[in-house]
Scaffold this active site. Structure first.
Site, PDB file in Angstrom:
ATOM      1  N   LYS A 261       0.809  -1.223   0.000  1.00 49.26           N
ATOM      2  CA  LYS A 261       0.000   0.000   0.000  1.00 49.26           C
ATOM      3  C   LYS A 261       0.843   1.275   0.000  1.00 49.26           C
ATOM      4  O   LYS A 261       1.607   1.522   0.927  1.00 49.26           O
ATOM      5  CB  LYS A 261      -0.920   0.013   1.231  1.00 49.26           C
ATOM      6  CG  LYS A 261      -1.955  -1.102   1.242  1.00 49.26           C
ATOM      7  CD  LYS A 261      -2.775  -1.038   2.518  1.00 49.26           C
ATOM      8  CE  LYS A 261      -3.763  -2.175   2.609  1.00 49.26           C
ATOM      9  NZ  LYS A 261      -4.483  -2.163   3.904  1.00 49.26           N
TER      10      LYS A 261
ATOM     11  N   GLY B  80       1.902   1.190  11.576  1.00 45.59           N
ATOM     12  CA  GLY B  80       1.215   2.440  11.245  1.00 45.59           C
ATOM     13  C   GLY B  80       1.697   3.603  12.095  1.00 45.59           C
ATOM     14  O   GLY B  80       1.830   4.726  11.606  1.00 45.59           O
TER      15      GLY B  80
END
Length: 402
Positions: A204, A382
């Site tokens: 991603k 993240g």
């Protein structure tokens, strides 16, 4: 960012006190057995520091994404693994509470001796944890005299245990793992050692844009691999066959190439196949044929990337986030293995090397590179990228009274 840490409080202040430590024990558990326990081991310095100073150490974590109370997500196996790691020290016990709030938990804490360790049950058994519910925050805060956050990887979230309860406890400190994460990532974000090189892989692009926007300004080289590379190559006009493309973020990629094209390194050859299960792989240079997809960087690219990563001559800083290909499949693991070994070589030559993200740690381990062959392995996925992007980190800022 300067944080108030454990060593900033006088040793005597911990003796007999209930110290609530937010840890990240979100590890893989299969058939009641913990798999990769890196996140557990990273908290041991904080835990041992507190037990040696007579604190009653109350550990709290989430595990997975349970929908209410679900025994498949119990932290009981983690408590067992923690006991094994801590070992049998005379008079010190590791206990497990079958809840994280309520009278039975309070009673369990009341029975703790100085230096004991209690792991609470999965915080996410209560939806109030992620909702940062005030009543739930108050229940958690009532368990603590001192609050410690040693879970950098969850500190980008405004949850009850990372933010809401901390605001209700006067004494708030960073654990040793948290301090190390912030020190290393702040150095990389604000004042990296030159030459500064960034290796980005994975799938991603969306999750990495914020960090890349900041790192592209600071980096001397940005090395792109994994599925992310095919979006960059498509933006440059190459044919990418059936390779994964992030069409939504093609405009951003085109803009990045226009502004920083001289810094960005892209694959020139690929290991391609019809599907991941296809045993007849093909080495492709340049365009990828229709009907095929790229699943790893090719041998020419591996040599170029490895030379760039390892050839630091004892200077600089390197950050790696994301594998170079579908490393879970042996035929597509070569790129990732070589980057991992090049990171280790750069470390032994004297460079500061940082690895971020769970997939990257797994890739490093599968490549035979040990944790002590890199300067720092970030426990945050993240959270690491969010910090590097300059985003709000509520679990960090609350420690400084914000």
């Amino acid at each position: 960012m300067a944080l108030r840490t454990l060593t900033d409080l006088d040793d005597k202040k911990f003796n007999g006190k209930r110290v609530f430590v937010r840890v990240d024990f979100n590890v893989s558990v299969s058939n009641g057995t913990v798999g990769e326990d890196y996140r557990i081991r990273m908290t041991i310095p904080t835990i041992e520091y507190l037990t040696k100073r007579g604190a009653k150490v109350i550990l709290a974590s989430h595990l997975g994404r349970p929908d209410g109370r679900d025994d498949d997500y119990t932290l009981a196996p983690v408590a067992k693994r923690l006991s094994e790691i801590v070992g049998s020290r005379p008079g010190i016990k590791v206990r497990f509470a079958h809840d994280c709030v309520g009278q039975p938990v309070e009673d369990e804490i009341g029975r703790m001796n100085n230096g004991d360790i209690l792991l609470l049950e999965n915080l996410r058994f209560y939806k109030e944890e992620e909702a940062n519910d005030l009543k739930f925050c108050k229940k958690l805060a009532s368990l603590a005299d001192i609050y410690v956050n040693d879970a950098f990887s969850t500190s980008h979230r405004k949850h009850a245990s990372t933010y809401g309860m901390a605001k209700l406890v006067d004494a708030r400190l960073a654990g040793f793992n948290m301090r190390k994460e912030v020190e290393y990532l702040s150095m990389m974000k604000d004042n990296p050692i030159k030459p500064f090189k960034v290796v980005v892989g994975g799938v991603k692009i969306k999750d990495k844009i914020g960090a890349l926007e900041h790192l592209l300004l600071k980096a001397d080289k940005v090395i792109i691999g994994g599925a992310a590379a095919y979006t960059f190559l498509k933006a440059k006009g190459f044919k990418t066959g059936k390779s994964l493309i992030d069409n939504e973020h093609l405009p951003w990629v085109s803009k990045a190439l226009a502004s920083y094209g001289d810094k960005i390194m892209l694959p020139t050859d690929h290991v391609a196949a019809i599907s991941p299960a296809d045993t007849s792989i093909t080495m492709v240079k340049g365009d990828i044929p229709d009907g095929m997809a790229g699943f790893d960087i090719g041998s020419e690219t591996i040599e170029r990337y490895s030379t760039e990563v390892s050839g630091t001559n004892g200077a600089g800083m390197i950050f790696w986030n994301g594998p170079m290909g579908m490393f879970e499949v042996r035929a597509f693991a070569n790129g990732t293995v070589n980057i991992a070994k090049s990171m280790a070589l750069a470390y032994w030559r004297g460079a500061k090397t940082l690895i971020g993200g769970g997939d990257t740690l797994e890739a490093m381990k599968k490549s035979g590179v040990a944790e002590n062959e890199v300067s720092h392995v970030s426990t945050g996925g993240g959270a690491t990228l969010r910090y590097l992007a300059g985003d709000e980190m509520p679990g960090v800022s609350v420690l400084n009274g914000q």
